[in-house]
Motif scaffolding. Structure first.
Motif, PDB file in Angstrom:
ATOM      1  N   LYS A  25      30.647   9.109  18.591  1.00  0.00           N
ATOM      2  CA  LYS A  25      29.517   9.408  19.455  1.00  0.00           C
ATOM      3  C   LYS A  25      28.517  10.254  18.669  1.00  0.00           C
ATOM      4  CE  LYS A  25      28.269  11.538  23.808  1.00  0.00           C
ATOM      5  NZ  LYS A  25      28.736  12.332  24.943  1.00  0.00           N
ATOM      6  N   PRO A  26      27.246   9.819  18.602  1.00  0.00           N
ATOM      7  CA  PRO A  26      26.256  10.628  17.901  1.00  0.00           C
ATOM      8  C   PRO A  26      26.016  11.932  18.662  1.00  0.00           C
ATOM      9  CG  PRO A  26      25.217   8.681  18.858  1.00  0.00           C
ATOM     10  CD  PRO A  26      26.687   8.581  19.119  1.00  0.00           C
TER      11      PRO A  26
ATOM     12  N   PRO B   6      24.115  15.117  20.313  1.00  0.00           N
ATOM     13  CA  PRO B   6      22.816  15.256  20.975  1.00  0.00           C
ATOM     14  C   PRO B   6      21.732  15.788  20.029  1.00  0.00           C
ATOM     15  CG  PRO B   6      24.551  16.114  22.384  1.00  0.00           C
ATOM     16  CD  PRO B   6      25.178  15.806  21.058  1.00  0.00           C
ATOM     17  N   ALA B   7      22.120  16.637  19.088  1.00  0.00           N
ATOM     18  CA  ALA B   7      21.145  17.172  18.126  1.00  0.00           C
ATOM     19  C   ALA B   7      20.588  16.052  17.246  1.00  0.00           C
ATOM     20  CB  ALA B   7      21.795  18.247  17.269  1.00  0.00           C
ATOM     21  N   PHE B   8      21.460  15.155  16.787  1.00  0.00           N
ATOM     22  CA  PHE B   8      21.000  14.061  15.931  1.00  0.00           C
ATOM     23  C   PHE B   8      20.157  13.072  16.715  1.00  0.00           C
ATOM     24  CE2 PHE B   8      21.873  10.078  13.418  1.00  0.00           C
ATOM     25  CZ  PHE B   8      21.055  10.419  12.359  1.00  0.00           C
ATOM     26  N   ILE B   9      20.545  12.796  17.945  1.00  0.00           N
ATOM     27  CA  ILE B   9      19.754  11.906  18.801  1.00  0.00           C
ATOM     28  C   ILE B   9      18.369  12.507  19.033  1.00  0.00           C
ATOM     29  CG2 ILE B   9      19.549  10.941  21.129  1.00  0.00           C
ATOM     30  CD1 ILE B   9      22.643  10.730  21.128  1.00  0.00           C
ATOM     31  N   GLY B  10      18.342  13.782  19.391  1.00  0.00           N
ATOM     32  CA  GLY B  10      17.063  14.454  19.638  1.00  0.00           C
ATOM     33  C   GLY B  10      16.194  14.531  18.402  1.00  0.00           C
ATOM     34  N   ALA B  11      16.808  14.856  17.276  1.00  0.00           N
ATOM     35  CA  ALA B  11      16.046  14.944  16.021  1.00  0.00           C
ATOM     36  C   ALA B  11      15.467  13.586  15.639  1.00  0.00           C
ATOM     37  CB  ALA B  11      16.934  15.480  14.902  1.00  0.00           C
TER      38      ALA B  11
ATOM     39  N   GLN C 161      18.197  -3.355  10.863  1.00  0.00           N
ATOM     40  CA  GLN C 161      19.320  -2.486  11.217  1.00  0.00           C
ATOM     41  C   GLN C 161      20.287  -3.215  12.136  1.00  0.00           C
ATOM     42  OE1 GLN C 161      20.632  -0.868  14.066  1.00  0.00           O
ATOM     43  NE2 GLN C 161      21.962   0.470  12.897  1.00  0.00           N
ATOM     44  N   LYS C 162      19.744  -3.943  13.101  1.00  0.00           N
ATOM     45  CA  LYS C 162      20.601  -4.673  14.032  1.00  0.00           C
ATOM     46  C   LYS C 162      21.383  -5.773  13.327  1.00  0.00           C
ATOM     47  CE  LYS C 162      20.630  -7.472  18.192  1.00  0.00           C
ATOM     48  NZ  LYS C 162      21.987  -7.795  17.896  1.00  0.00           N
ATOM     49  N   SER C 163      20.724  -6.540  12.487  1.00  0.00           N
ATOM     50  CA  SER C 163      21.428  -7.641  11.834  1.00  0.00           C
ATOM     51  C   SER C 163      22.460  -7.136  10.820  1.00  0.00           C
ATOM     52  CB  SER C 163      20.446  -8.617  11.185  1.00  0.00           C
ATOM     53  OG  SER C 163      19.654  -7.995  10.229  1.00  0.00           O
TER      54      SER C 163
ATOM     55  N   LYS D  27      20.170   3.079  15.518  1.00  0.00           N
ATOM     56  CA  LYS D  27      21.581   3.306  15.221  1.00  0.00           C
ATOM     57  C   LYS D  27      22.210   4.203  16.291  1.00  0.00           C
ATOM     58  CE  LYS D  27      24.748   5.363  11.887  1.00  0.00           C
ATOM     59  NZ  LYS D  27      25.600   5.810  12.977  1.00  0.00           N
ATOM     60  N   ASN D  28      21.534   5.280  16.637  1.00  0.00           N
ATOM     61  CA  ASN D  28      22.056   6.195  17.656  1.00  0.00           C
ATOM     62  C   ASN D  28      22.191   5.508  19.003  1.00  0.00           C
ATOM     63  OD1 ASN D  28      22.215   8.350  15.893  1.00  0.00           O
ATOM     64  ND2 ASN D  28      20.206   9.150  16.448  1.00  0.00           N
ATOM     65  N   THR D  29      21.207   4.715  19.359  1.00  0.00           N
ATOM     66  CA  THR D  29      21.239   4.010  20.640  1.00  0.00           C
ATOM     67  C   THR D  29      22.426   3.057  20.689  1.00  0.00           C
ATOM     68  OG1 THR D  29      18.834   4.159  20.807  1.00  0.00           O
ATOM     69  CG2 THR D  29      19.920   2.502  22.168  1.00  0.00           C
ATOM     70  N   ARG D  30      22.621   2.337  19.613  1.00  0.00           N
ATOM     71  CA  ARG D  30      23.734   1.385  19.560  1.00  0.00           C
ATOM     72  C   ARG D  30      25.082   2.103  19.534  1.00  0.00           C
ATOM     73  NH1 ARG D  30      23.857  -4.205  16.319  1.00  0.00           N
ATOM     74  NH2 ARG D  30      26.013  -4.739  16.707  1.00  0.00           N
TER      75      ARG D  30
END
Length: 149
Positions: free
Chosen positions: A20-21, A23-28, A72-74, A136-139
């Motif tokens: 799980k990413p 929250p700090a990395f997601i926010g940044a 990134q997705k592929s 990446k974080n979303t996925r």
């Protein structure tokens, strides 16, 4: 009598538990994406160039953001064993490289100060890298939630 077991750990398609990413990395990541995009757009808004030039640079930003998310997705799909056609994979990379080349060619031929050219190049690069991180974080977060629920 069997002892009730704790919830079984689920694994993703590549056999690893998802991380799980933070929250700090997601926010940044989101913060950097917004800063890069807004800076680039404010620079365009305030630039002393024709409207068609502004449209060119804005379109390159949108094209670049979409293409890096597609790459990134592929790449991630391939790593996880999901089917990705070589045509789509190649087109994703081509679009990413094309957006970078179009920006470089546009800036090379633009009648701008060198500092302005550097500003556009850096804010563009910042935006593309941040878009990859956000994707990446979303996925990762979606996968983590699916496999742990």
């Amino acid at each position: 009598m069997p002892v009730p077991s704790a919830k079984k750990e689920k694994k993703n398609t590549n056999g690893m538990l998802p991380l799980k990413p933070s929250p700090a990395f997601i926010g940044a990541s989101w913060f950097v994406l917004i800063v890069g995009m807004v800076s680039y757009c404010i620079g365009l808004w305030n630039a002393e160039m024709q409207l068609n030039e502004k449209g060119y640079y804005f379109t390159i930003l949108l094209f670049g953001l979409f293409s890096v998310i597609s790459v990134q997705k592929s790449v991630r799909d391939k790593l996880e064993g999901l089917p990705v056609t070589e045509m789509y994979y190649g087109l994703s990379w081509f679009a990413t490289i094309a957006s970078l080349v179009l920006l470089v060619v546009g800036l090379w031929n633009a009648d701008l100060w060198l500092s302005e050219k550097g500003f556009y190049g850096m804010s563009f690069t910042l935006s593309l890298f941040a878009a990859i991180s956000v994707q990446k974080n979303t996925r990762d977060l979606k996968q983590f939630e699916e496999l742990t629920n």
